[in-house]
Design an enzyme around this catalytic site. Structure first.
Site, short mmCIF file in Angstrom:
data_model
loop_
_atom_site.label_atom_id
_atom_site.label_comp_id
_atom_site.label_asym_id
_atom_site.label_seq_id
_atom_site.Cartn_x
_atom_site.Cartn_y
_atom_site.Cartn_z
N CYS A 12 19.33 125.24 154.38
CA CYS A 12 17.94 125.65 154.39
C CYS A 12 17.05 124.40 154.42
O CYS A 12 17.39 123.39 153.81
CB CYS A 12 17.59 126.46 153.15
SG CYS A 12 18.27 128.12 153.13
N CYS A 31 12.52 127.56 150.10
CA CYS A 31 12.54 127.51 151.56
C CYS A 31 11.67 128.67 152.04
O CYS A 31 11.09 129.40 151.23
CB CYS A 31 13.97 127.62 152.10
SG CYS A 31 14.71 129.26 151.92
N HIS A 36 14.57 128.69 145.61
CA HIS A 36 15.92 128.15 145.45
C HIS A 36 16.23 127.79 144.01
O HIS A 36 17.32 128.09 143.52
CB HIS A 36 16.09 126.89 146.30
CG HIS A 36 16.51 127.15 147.70
ND1 HIS A 36 17.64 126.62 148.27
CD2 HIS A 36 15.93 127.91 148.67
CE1 HIS A 36 17.75 127.02 149.52
NE2 HIS A 36 16.72 127.81 149.80
N THR A 123 28.49 137.10 139.83
CA THR A 123 27.32 136.33 139.43
C THR A 123 26.09 136.77 140.20
O THR A 123 25.03 137.01 139.61
CB THR A 123 27.56 134.83 139.65
OG1 THR A 123 28.57 134.37 138.76
CG2 THR A 123 26.28 134.02 139.41
N TYR A 142 23.84 141.11 126.63
CA TYR A 142 24.91 140.77 127.56
C TYR A 142 25.77 142.00 127.87
O TYR A 142 26.15 142.23 129.02
CB TYR A 142 25.78 139.65 126.97
CG TYR A 142 25.05 138.33 126.83
CD1 TYR A 142 24.94 137.46 127.90
CD2 TYR A 142 24.49 137.96 125.61
CE1 TYR A 142 24.27 136.25 127.77
CE2 TYR A 142 23.82 136.76 125.47
CZ TYR A 142 23.70 135.90 126.55
OH TYR A 142 23.03 134.71 126.42
N ARG A 156 31.34 138.44 128.58
CA ARG A 156 31.54 137.00 128.67
C ARG A 156 31.21 136.48 130.08
O ARG A 156 30.59 135.43 130.23
CB ARG A 156 32.98 136.63 128.31
CG ARG A 156 33.23 135.13 128.20
CD ARG A 156 34.68 134.86 127.86
NE ARG A 156 35.03 135.41 126.55
CZ ARG A 156 34.85 134.75 125.42
NH1 ARG A 156 34.33 133.54 125.42
NH2 ARG A 156 35.19 135.31 124.26
N CYS A 173 16.81 135.00 132.73
CA CYS A 173 17.95 134.96 131.81
C CYS A 173 17.49 134.79 130.35
O CYS A 173 18.27 135.04 129.43
CB CYS A 173 18.94 133.88 132.21
SG CYS A 173 18.25 132.25 132.50
N SER A 179 24.17 140.84 121.28
CA SER A 179 24.11 142.15 120.64
C SER A 179 23.72 142.00 119.18
O SER A 179 23.91 140.95 118.57
CB SER A 179 25.46 142.86 120.75
OG SER A 179 25.82 143.07 122.09
#
Length: 215
Positions: A12, A31, A36, A123, A142, A156, A173, A179
């Protein structure tokens, strides 16, 4: 403008800029397809000595700025014409971050997902879900995010996906918590940033309109 090769092997043409925020300086890379990366600048004594913008430095990271100041420092190109072109590329991200820090609910923003993770990877799926489902003022554990991703035993792996997130704050994030209501959990740039961001958003619970994320 520079080239950035992401995990798909496609390059890019990217542009970048530096911004001042209540949690310090950040670098935004984008970009024409979208954002990014977002990176925090590391500040140390040497940096302070060589930086004319002392008001943008936080000597004590546990005490971020109490002012909701926000500003564009510069596009990272010495050529003025190229710098102006760079600004047109990063402008959507700059506008989004300005809205976020000034508590004007951010509007939609394009992400260059090819720069985030391999196509069809866990991911990428998790980070996309987080971006689309967990909004300003909401949190998810999570475990709940693993359930949303269709892998209830992958808490995990969700944590590993958070650590790989190249666009923290925009792909939120900081809204992913352990928990049991434990705070704050790990975070890129330091736990104090995660605490500040959650307080800034005054978190209100699970993804709005979705009820229990595990449903």
């Amino acid at each position: 403008m520079s080239k950035s090769q992401h995990r798909s092997g496609v390059e890019c043409q990217t542009a970048s800029c530096r911004l001042i925020t209540p949690i310090g300086k950040i670098r935004l890379v984008a970009c024409r397809s979208g954002i990014h990366s977002v990176d925090w600048f590391k500040t140390d004594a040497k940096d302070d000595d060589n930086d004319d913008d002392h008001r943008y430095q936080h000597s004590d990271p546990s005490k971020p700025s109490t002012k909701l100041e926000f500003g564009l420092l510069d596009a990272e190109d010495d050529d003025k014409e190229k710098a102006n072109d760079d600004l047109s590329i990063v402008r959507p991200g700059v506008n989004w971050l300005e809205s976020y820090f000034l508590k004007k609910r951010p509007t939609s923003l394009e992400i260059c997902w090819k720069s985030v993770g391999q196509e069809a990877s866990f991911t990428l799926r998790v980070l996309n879900l987080l971006f689309e489902r967990v909004e300003f003022g909401q949190t998810v554990t999570y475990k709940e995010l693993a359930v949303l991703a269709g892998s209830p035993n992958a808490s995990r792996a969700v944590g590993q996906a958070m650590r790989k997130n190249p666009i923290p704050l925009i792909i939120p994030c900081h809204r992913v918590l352990p928990s049991g209501g434990k705070l704050p959990g790990n975070y890129t740039g330091g736990k104090w940033i995660k605490v500040w961001l959650l307080e800034h958003e005054k978190v209100s619970g699970s993804p709005e309109g979705k009820g229990n994320p595990e449903a």
